[in-house]
Design a protein around this motif. Structure first.
Motif: not given
Length: 679
Positions: A370-396
């Motif tokens: 469940k923790e891995q699934e939650k973390e994957r969904e978080r990263i996918e959302k942040e990737k989509a947001k960065a792509k929409a803003e024309g930025k390269e996503y890097k997970d801190p």
């Protein structure tokens, strides 16, 4: 050494009918509030009587002087010879009923050995070595012999071993291929006690071929590769063997004896049928093949859409019976199920190795928590947001998945160096970019040459080699991206500082070897528990040293390396080959445990001719006497220590009590008796 009643063999059959008769004169009544009852049940009646002839009864009744219970019947009870249907034990009043459910052979002596299955009802005191004997003919076979079963590698006793006797004249003579224990039932069966000693009874005055079986599953079937086995080099007739003595061991509470026969037991893998047992894929890029026996002969491995040069074969065990397969292709190119085939040599029904082809289906899928699934969904959302803003996503929060473990701690043994172990095999390893330096007290550094050697048994392990100096500071630098693993991950930069051992903080054990003509030996220095600390191979007559020995208690074990291959070799029961001998070192005082101290040079002189004396009955009895005396000395020392501790507590508490429970004297009839035993 005093052994209590020491009796010449030929007149002691009745003494071996259970421990009950040894306790007949004991007071079994326990006054209320008195000491705990430790007396086993005593037999008072047998119907039919023991050693009956022309036996036709279907039920046997044994009555005791108290109520009893039956424990672990399946493990404790066996019959000699084996019955197809085991007898049934039930309780009735103060006794037990043995119901015979099998059709018995004519003119045959039978024994029903109950082991320790009969216990008193209150305290559970077992009646050890209880045996009921009868004959379906007009006489009871009465010959006896004794022996000892030992682990051929550990040189220690093997308990509860079954001894199988086969009348030699009834067996085919097939030199070099002895399959007796696989396809025939023994004529007589005995079992060793916990100390490895057995007393085989009800034998005929004929030649026997004899084997020892460590029956792990209690199924009276020898399973090669699982059960230990021991064999003898010749046949034996109990009527022609030397006399031996038996006595009742008052500490262990069962009969014991001087051994005439010696079984050096081993796990025989030579007769295990070779086959592929299982094929699994625990990781996306890793599969494991499990074989039933060592050293499988693999002809080829072929997988759909994966070329053979992209498959890394990595043995996981010394015998290579477990093999890892690493797939050196991008993860996205690997299907959920990798299909292929293996061509290898497998034993057929005649136990001949023949080439066979088997399909392989290696399935794998990621199962998220469940923790891995939650973390994957978080990263996918942040990737989509960065792509929409024309930025390269890097997970801190991203961590480097590259795994590297360096075995060097703060201190390193200069004779061994250290290892680097990667999580998966390295496909790029730039050793020229790595640096090893000697660090002086003023922090200045001097470059030191090093090189890396890959472990032949583990593709992920590399040994770091250098001209290590004692008591010296070192620094290891591994730059970023100098290693890439099969997953495509790269390492982060690493700096490690460590110091090599200071010899003055350790002991040195010097070994002077004599009498090693035409034979090589292996010396094993172990701790007090038997765990190997250091090893020396190819030992012949001369002087040797174990350096950097951790101060404390040590033992020394010696392997007679007959074929000079640098390892202990087990035997082969089918080929009639004995295992190589392995013996513990004892000094002139019979001691095998020695204490080393810091900055000491401890010296041991070994005469291999004495350590590996011929295995005669006289030498075997002496060896066991020495071991028993050493064991009793240790028991006495432990008892004496507890007595002192108990006395100190009693004086402090002023309780007025004179002892610390039953103690050693309660077990052995008093401290004086033990002291006499040790003389």
């Amino acid at each position: 050494m005093t052994r209590g009643c020491k009796i010449v063999l030929r007149v002691v059959v009745l003494l071996l009918f259970g421990g009950a008769f040894f306790s007949r004169c004991a007071n079994i009544m326990t006054p209320e509030g008195g000491p705990k009852d430790t007396i086993p049940p005593v037999i008072v009646k047998l119907e039919p009587d023991n050693f009956a002839t022309n036996f036709t009864a279907k039920k046997i009744y044994i009555e005791f002087n108290e109520f009893v219970q039956i424990k672990d019947q399946n493990k404790e009870m066996f019959t000699s010879p084996a019955m197809k249907k085991a007898p049934l034990l039930t309780t009735r009043g103060k006794g037990i009923v043995i119901t015979i459910r099998d059709t018995l052979k004519e003119n045959t002596t039978y024994a029903i050995d109950l082991g320790s299955a009969i216990c008193d009802n209150n305290e559970g005191n077992p009646l050890n070595a209880m045996r009921y004997v009868f004959s379906t003919g007009d006489k009871v076979d009465s010959m006896m012999c004794s022996g000892y079963t030992a682990d051929s590698y550990k040189a220690d006793s093997v308990s509860r071993t079954f001894i199988w006797f086969y009348i030699a004249d009834s067996l085919p003579n097939t030199p070099g291929y002895d399959s007796t224990i696989f396809n025939r039932k023994p004529d007589v069966i005995a079992r060793a006690q916990n100390n490895g000693i057995f007393i085989a009874q009800n034998l005929k005055p004929v030649n026997y071929r004899i084997y020892a079986i460590g029956d792990k599953n209690d199924n009276q079937i020898y399973e090669p590769g699982t059960d230990m086995v021991g064999l003898l080099d010749t046949i034996y007739n109990p009527a022609k063997m030397p006399e031996f003595s038996i006595w009742f061991d008052s500490l262990r509470m069962y009969p014991s004896a001087e051994p005439q026969l010696y079984f050096r037991m081993f796990t025989d893998k030579a007769f295990v049928n070779q086959r592929l047992v299982d094929a699994v894929r625990p990781e996306q890029k890793k599969a494991l093949l499990y074989f039933n026996a060592d050293y499988p002969r693999i002809d080829s491995l072929i997988f759909d859409n994966i070329s053979s040069d992209k498959i890394l074969i990595d043995p996981q065990t010394n015998g290579r019976d477990t093999v890892a397969l690493w797939f050196n292709v991008p993860a996205e190119q690997l299907p959920d199920t990798i299909k292929g085939k293996i061509v290898y040599y497998r034993h057929d029904s005649l136990r001949q190795l023949s080439k066979t082809r088997e399909p392989l289906k290696l399935a794998w899928r990621l199962v998220e928590t469940k923790e891995q699934e939650k973390e994957r969904e978080r990263i996918e959302k942040e990737k989509a947001k960065a792509k929409a803003e024309g930025k390269e996503y890097k997970d801190p929060n991203a961590k480097n998945p590259f795994v590297m473990k360096i075995s060097a701690g703060k201190e390193v043994n200069p004779e061994k160096g250290f290892d680097i172990v990667f999580g998966t095999p390295a496909v790029k390893f730039d050793t020229t970019a790595m640096q090893l330096s000697i660090v002086a007290e003023d922090k200045t550094t001097t470059p030191e040459t090093m090189h890396f050697v890959r472990d032949t048994m583990n593709m992920c392990r590399w040994e770091v080699k250098a001209r290590w100096k004692d008591k010296t500071n070192y620094r290891l630098y591994i730059p970023k991206k100098s290693v890439t693993d099969i997953m495509g991950y790269e390492n982060d930069s690493t700096v490690m500082e460590f110091t090599t051992y200071d010899p003055e903080k350790f002991a040195t054990v010097s070994i002077n070897v004599m009498g090693a003509a035409n034979t090589k030996y292996i010396l094993l220095l172990t701790d007090s528990s038997g765990k190997t600390m250091q090893e020396l191979k190819d030992v012949v007559t001369g002087k040797y040293k174990f350096n950097f020995v951790t101060p404390g208690e040590i033992r020394l074990r010696i392997i007679e390396d007959k074929n000079g291959n640098g390892k202990w070799d087990a035997g082969d029961v089918v080929a009639g080959l004995q295992p190589e001998r392995a013996e513990a070192y004892f000094n002139e005082r019979g001691e095998d445990l020695f204490t080393t101290k810091m900055n000491w040079d401890f010296e041991i002189n070994i005469d291999m001719n004495k350590v590996f004396l011929p295995l005669t009955m006289e030498n075997l009895v002496k060896m066991l006497d020495d071991k028993e005396e050493s064991r009793l000395n240790k028991l006495y020392e432990e008892w004496e220590k507890k007595q002192k501790e108990s006395k100190g507590k009693n004086q402090t508490q002023q309780s007025g009590s004179s002892g610390g429970g039953m103690g050693f004297g309660g077990m052995a009839g008093g401290l004086g008796g033990i002291k006499n035993t040790l003389k």
